[in-house]
Scaffold this active site. Structure first.
Site, PDB file in Angstrom:
ATOM      1  N   GLU A  60     -30.392 -64.314   5.986  1.00  0.00           N
ATOM      2  CA  GLU A  60     -31.383 -65.158   6.667  1.00  0.00           C
ATOM      3  C   GLU A  60     -31.774 -64.609   8.028  1.00  0.00           C
ATOM      4  O   GLU A  60     -32.916 -64.767   8.468  1.00  0.00           O
ATOM      5  CB  GLU A  60     -30.856 -66.591   6.817  1.00  0.00           C
ATOM      6  N   HIS A 129     -27.383 -78.492   1.550  1.00  0.00           N
ATOM      7  CA  HIS A 129     -28.699 -78.458   0.912  1.00  0.00           C
ATOM      8  C   HIS A 129     -29.537 -79.680   1.295  1.00  0.00           C
ATOM      9  O   HIS A 129     -30.669 -79.798   0.864  1.00  0.00           O
ATOM     10  CB  HIS A 129     -28.555 -78.438  -0.618  1.00  0.00           C
TER      11      HIS A 129
HETATM   12  C1  LIG Z   1     -26.449 -68.260   3.506  1.00  0.00           C
HETATM   13  C2  LIG Z   1     -26.945 -68.718   2.178  1.00  0.00           C
HETATM   14  N1  LIG Z   1     -28.183 -68.404   1.811  1.00  0.00           N
HETATM   15  C3  LIG Z   1     -28.666 -68.798   0.621  1.00  0.00           C
HETATM   16  C4  LIG Z   1     -27.896 -69.534  -0.228  1.00  0.00           C
HETATM   17  C5  LIG Z   1     -28.439 -69.986  -1.584  1.00  0.00           C
HETATM   18  N2  LIG Z   1     -27.708 -69.259  -2.612  1.00  0.00           N
HETATM   19  C6  LIG Z   1     -26.674 -69.807  -3.263  1.00  0.00           C
HETATM   20  S1  LIG Z   1     -25.912 -68.728  -4.246  1.00  0.00           S
HETATM   21  C7  LIG Z   1     -26.983 -67.499  -3.859  1.00  0.00           C
HETATM   22  C8  LIG Z   1     -26.819 -66.147  -4.449  1.00  0.00           C
HETATM   23  C9  LIG Z   1     -25.456 -65.633  -4.222  1.00  0.00           C
HETATM   24  O1  LIG Z   1     -25.341 -64.390  -4.842  1.00  0.00           O
HETATM   25  P1  LIG Z   1     -23.954 -63.649  -4.881  1.00  0.00           P
HETATM   26  O2  LIG Z   1     -23.442 -63.512  -3.487  1.00  0.00           O
HETATM   27  O3  LIG Z   1     -24.141 -62.406  -5.636  1.00  0.00           O
HETATM   28  O4  LIG Z   1     -22.972 -64.641  -5.627  1.00  0.00           O
HETATM   29  P2  LIG Z   1     -23.093 -65.163  -7.127  1.00  0.00           P
HETATM   30  O5  LIG Z   1     -23.990 -66.355  -7.102  1.00  0.00           O
HETATM   31  O6  LIG Z   1     -23.628 -64.070  -7.951  1.00  0.00           O
HETATM   32  O7  LIG Z   1     -21.705 -65.540  -7.489  1.00  0.00           O
HETATM   33  C10 LIG Z   1     -27.933 -67.950  -2.952  1.00  0.00           C
HETATM   34  C11 LIG Z   1     -29.029 -67.141  -2.400  1.00  0.00           C
HETATM   35  C12 LIG Z   1     -26.603 -69.861   0.198  1.00  0.00           C
HETATM   36  N3  LIG Z   1     -25.786 -70.600  -0.553  1.00  0.00           N
HETATM   37  N4  LIG Z   1     -26.157 -69.431   1.397  1.00  0.00           N
END
Ligand SMILES: Cc1ncc(C[n+]2csc(CCOP(=O)(O)OP(=O)(O)O)c2C)c(N)n1
Ligand SMILES: Cc1ncc(C[n+]2csc(CCOP(=O)(O)OP(=O)(O)O)c2C)c(N)n1
Ligand SMILES: [Mg+2]
Ligand SMILES: [Mg+2]
Lengths: 326, 359, 326, 359
Positions: A60, A129
């Site tokens: 972000e 959220h």
């Molecule tokens: C700081 C932040 N930005 C955005 C989100 C929304 N979000 C939730 S999971 C996710 C993707 C996470 O990807 P990854 O780190 O690869 O973990 P995975 O979901 O594949 O386990 C996002 C963008 C969040 N939870 N936290």
């Protein structure tokens, strides 16, 4: 005229802005192929291509910060942050830079960017959220903060935000994203970014709110009307800069004001409106200014969420309380 | 990156040593008398600026100031490799680069004197002003580089941060973005071994700061930051690739902060004088002078004349700066938004009228 | 009893807390060998060693975030952020985690940490060094926010903050760091973290402020007294949770309130106090509630700084304005 | 780091292949029938939990849920290597690790059902709950590891983030701190190749995610994240060094997200079904079963019994969860501070009384 939901109106405004100005560039997590987690950017990748609709890495800070650079270099970035809880990381860039670049360089570099995010609760989402932290941005000189309360407001205010020569934080009430449809003319007409909207006139009490809480507030006004209490309802729409004209005019008439915010009570934006009235309109007031707000607690997980959210019953009770004073 | 694995090289590139002796491959520019003396002049001017700035601060006519003593070769070498249409995003210690890019000493004094008009420099209109929150300009640089890419390429953004700055998330997020979006961004770490009182060894355990490029998959170079010829060459190489192939790079320029952190710092509290003394013989100006002299390009008179000219130019700039009229207080409202929102008109009027009261 | 400056009082409280509880650990940029850029931690490295007085890499996120982990694991971290402008990066950790850990785990994990930083202007510092953003923290449920206005308040409130079982944001008015000395007894006595302090009684007008602005406010009260206007002066001290008892009591007596804050006017913490009065004490008010605040502009660089800062003249003018109403 | 250069190894460690065949050095545990079947049971239980959670969500009895389908070996392998007194700081997808550490399925259902009491698990009292803001738990992990160090060592903190999470500044700042402060922190990147709709190739240009360790100067390992024996072995190795020598490490466990991102996601919008299909044969449960069968440690009846037992355990947990009384609304005030500040008493009373009105 198409009947659009609020999120479709956002999408429609984005498409229009991108079509009319090729310097408009979208960036954010999952805004391209996925069309955004709420589909606000759905279809835009296909229409405008991957250079202008950009999936960002999960960062972000750099989404906000790269938007500052992009804006200073002549583009009009519209950045999406997926949920308001993740906007906290952007505050350094928004407060220390976006809001200041013009002032810092005495106009040499400017920052016409928009930072969009859904905000607010009521949809049983996970932690972080459902927050309402508009006050943090509204306290920051140099920013504009706009919050639409309906599909047509979303369309008009977002177009205004994108065309504005200064940075705008645009908070979308996700609870209303798909709550209902209304006719929205895709005519490219922007709404003013420095005015409140009177949604309903009424001579007994002035209800002031913004975003998703307008729906609750209008419902409260209906309930009050059934009891013969005529409530004016004002949609603040642009919290920063705050134009008090309509609010003051209405309170001069009613002598009573109830401010409704979803954010926790203390030091929320409603306090500013109350403070302005307590200074500039004190002698118009017949009754204490009431604030109906989220409690000063952490936004609960979904199980207790309904007990946190201000609702028409609480608004009605506050208005009635105000009506006790004549 | 789409095309190729990152090209990383962690050896410290050098061209000339402390006595001006050749210690590594000489770049073409080294045989260009004009160009080399221009680099020398730029470094000397920077040092004159620094000295005057400190003097002004000591006498209460400038704000807190961050001297670049000993690091001039990084600033000057990088700026010399840049084209006018490239964009510089400096930290707060790259006076040499700002001056060489066209910001005037008057403008810089004005900024450090606490007057925002100094950032409205007439020179490189797209360059960013000094950035105070460490490394927060790096995300901007990624954005500027993206703008260049979208505009069709051929230009590059150059961001400079310190060794401390390479610990911040912003640094990493920015170079990661540059890597995955293939942005024409050259990030320079001006590694002066100290972040206020924190030595490099307490800043990171990374092998070298250039290793941080591997986290982003971008090209990496290390260079002797007291060797302006080497700095210029390495920067030119990276800039060329950035402009031509939208290839980002990280450069670690290893130098040493000979002065206090700023005019409000007292480095003797935490740093051994002996260490500083040890680094003086490495400093970039004497080094390049030795090279110039060895080429027979520089006589005693040249030196005397240059020092005089530099001092005079800076003294004149200082006079001009000190004679500037102050901005009206209302300026703080007049550049906040493109047009003053009606809601702020009353506050502005109150300030203008000097009436106290609300707001 | 030693005569201490405010920054010496901070140092004295830190030393005391570290001596009495070995779980107190300091971390931050330049807090060890340099003793902090303002010398608030001077001498503590020598006394308590490098394990407990830790120079951190240049990363505010991890300074705040590691403090959360350290606190949850049984320590009492006191983290220093060098200037308030750099606290923005810590908001994600402070709002999304520090303030919530206890609530999120229903008390299983807690977060007894202190995040200290100098705040405010008036010392001709560079950009980002002079901000007053207490409202951002004061809007956050689960945090405490304390701001001392004098050396003895600094000593007592900081001890209270360190001993408190929950996270405290502790903002030190750097303008007062070396402004004067006063006797401070190093007796380990903490001040309450949920109470305002009445610095001066007066029946005509209530002046409410916190931090560095108290000095200006007390000067204004002196000036008013010379004119026969008796101003009460209240030091809010703990902004969150905000205890209105003393303020309400005084306003009930005076009917007039002037709130003084250094932060930009809009949505600053002063608005909350005004809003509370406009609700709970409306009928006590004889005069509009005035706020004397920073303008809604970016904190200027030093050249214009004096024109930004609220000063006794503006406070006096606002109080006189209030006195026009009887 | 004080003692030695980081020990990095970017080869993908493997023990058993998709058909249970031995493809790399077998760790000791591979010959321990009890231990291997325990890993198998844990993975099967995790999958049962996942299935039930999705079913509960589909019928409105659970909130948004993030399934770990296909990634069970990372969670289970890492947790198996941990000691009870180590501390886990998970992301939101490490149900397997949480279960194995002692959080009960009821508690996890409760959390995912939107009830904070689920985070007050009776099991590992020092473990952190699920962390939603990506990678923001990594700085906490550094703090926990520092606490362990200050407490005299012998324990380690384990943080898990995703491939997306390795793009965040927090990730980098935390591992950098661990490197320079020599903290017993093992950071595991569960690289499932997707961050919602963003594939790894649009997340970073780094050679591998394990390369990011070089930016912090800490040890690095890569492991086949669908091979629980290899994951367990690599985690054990890193944990041992962390506990004994306060040596931080980064582990990249390469797996694949076979399901949607969460129950509100529809992966068909952005991901080829063919790609998913291609990865099914790699999934960790069938793989370990094949190994068990090959060792003659696992008969058809064992499988039938285990599936039944797992399903029953989870079904019972689900029933218990669904029968739980709700918390009173005032709970939102009661855990905010250790003692409710007097200033909040009125708000709490208003909520308790269901009176609207102020606040
Ligand atoms: C700081 C932040 N930005 C955005 C989100 C929304 N979000 C939730 S999971 C996710 C993707 C996470 O990807 P990854 O780190 O690869 O973990 P995975 O979901 O594949 O386990 C996002 C963008 C969040 N939870 N936290
Ligand atoms: C985000 C942030 N934190 C803290 C500071 C205060 N500060 C100013 S300079 C500095 C050290 C910077 O060190 P380095 O990056 O090595 O640059 P140098 O000063 O050596 O040029 C610090 C901590 C700051 N300006 N920004
Ligand atoms: Mg440095
Ligand atoms: Mg992933």
């Amino acid at each position: 005229m198409a009947e659009l939901t609020l999120v479709e109106a956002v999408q429609c405004a984005l498409a229009r802005a991108m079509a009319e100005d090729e310097r408009v560039v979208l960036l954010g997590e999952d805004v391209a192929d996925d069309g955004g987690v709420f589909r606000a950017t759905d279809g835009l990748l296909a229409r405008f291509g991957r250079e202008r609709v950009r999936d960002a890495p999960l960062s972000e800070v750099v989404i906000a910060g790269a938007s500052v650079g992009l804006a200073a270099a002549g583009f009009r970035p519209v950045a999406e942050i997926q949920f308001m809880g993740f906007m906290l990381s952007t505050l350094d860039q928004m407060v220390n830079h976006a809001s200041r670049l013009r002032n810092r360089t005495r106009g040499r570099l400017t920052c016409p960017m928009v930072l969009r995010a859904p905000y607010g609760g009521g949809v049983h989402a996970p932690e972080h959220h459902s927050e309402s932290m508009e006050a943090l941005f509204a306290h920051t000189p140099g920013l504009r903060v706009a919050i639409p309360s309906s599909p047509s407001k979303a369309y008009g205010l977002l177009l205004a935000a994108i065309r504005d020569p200064d940075p705008v934080v645009f908070l979308e009430p996700k609870r209303l994203y798909r709550a209902y449809r209304e006719p929205v003319e895709d005519d490219g007409a922007a709404l003013p970014l420095d005015r409140c909207f009177v949604l309903r006139e009424g001579g007994d009490v002035t209800l002031v709110s913004w975003g998703a809480m307008l729906k609750e507030t209008l419902a409260a006004a209906e309930a009050l009307a059934a009891d013969g209490i005529e409530a004016a309802v004002i949609d603040v729409a642009t919290l920063k800069p705050l134009d008090m004209t309509e609010i003051a005019r209405s309170v001069a008439q009613t002598g009573r004001c109830v401010i409704v915010q979803e954010a926790p009570l203390t030091a929320g934006f409603g306090a500013e409106i109350a403070a302005r009235l307590a200074d500039e309109n004190l002698f118009d007031l017949l009754a204490p200014i009431k604030r109906v707000a989220g409690w000063d607690t952490v936004m609960p997980l979904p199980r207790l969420e309904a007990h946190y959210m201000p609702d028409p019953a609480r608004i009605v009770a506050a208005a009635r309380e105000a009506m006790r004073h004549r | 990156m789409a095309d190729a694995a990152p090209d990383v090289d962690f050896t410290l590139r050098r061209a000339i040593g402390p006595d001006g002796e050749v210690v590594g491959p000489l770049p073409d520019v080294a045989s260009d008398r004009e160009a080399v003396t221009a680099l020398y002049r730029a470094m000397v001017l920077t040092r004159s600026f620094d000295e005057k700035a400190i003097a002004l601060q000591r006498t209460g006519r400038l704000g807190t100031y961050a001297s670049s003593l000993g690091q001039e070769a990084v600033s000057v070498g990088v700026a010399a490799a840049m084209a006018a249409e490239d964009v510089l995003l400096p930290s707060f210690r790259e006076h040499g680069a700002q001056l060489q890019r066209g910001a005037t000493p008057v403008e810089l004094f004005q900024f450090w004197g606490g007057d925002e008009r100094g950032n409205d420099f007439k020179g490189p209109r797209g360059d960013f002003p000094v950035c105070i929150p460490v490394s927060s300009q790096l995300p901007h640089a990624a954005g500027v580089a993206l703008a260049m890419r979208l505009d069709g390429g051929g230009r590059a953004a150059v961001a400079v941060c310190g060794d401390g700055g390479a610990s911040k998330g912003d640094f990493y997020e920015a170079i990661n973005l540059a890597g995955v979006w293939e942005l024409p961004l050259v990030t320079v770490i001006c590694n002066n071994r100290w972040a206020i009182s924190t030595p490099l060894a307490r800043q990171t355990a990374a092998g070298t700061l250039a290793h941080k490029a591997l986290a982003a998959g971008i090209d990496a170079r290390r260079v002797d930051g007291n060797d302006v010829l080497a700095v210029r060459a390495v920067a030119a190489e990276c800039l060329e690739r950035a402009r031509a192939d939208s290839r980002p790079a990280l450069i670690e320029a290893v130098t040493y902060r000979l002065g206090d952190h700023t005019t409000v710092d007292d480095a003797t509290r935490y740093r051994d004088e002996a260490e500083v003394k040890e680094h003086w013989p490495q400093e970039p100006i004497a080094r390049l002078r030795a090279y110039l002299v060895a080429q027979d390009w520089w006589a005693k008179e040249d030196e005397t004349r240059l020092l005089k000219e530099s001092a005079e130019e800076i003294a004149a700039a200082s006079e001009t700066y000190l004679a500037l009229d102050p901005e009206p207080p209302t300026a703080m409202f007049d550049h906040l938004y493109e047009t003053l929102p009606p809601a702020l008109a009353a506050q502005r009027a109150a300030l203008a009228g000097g009436t106290g009261g609300d707001g």
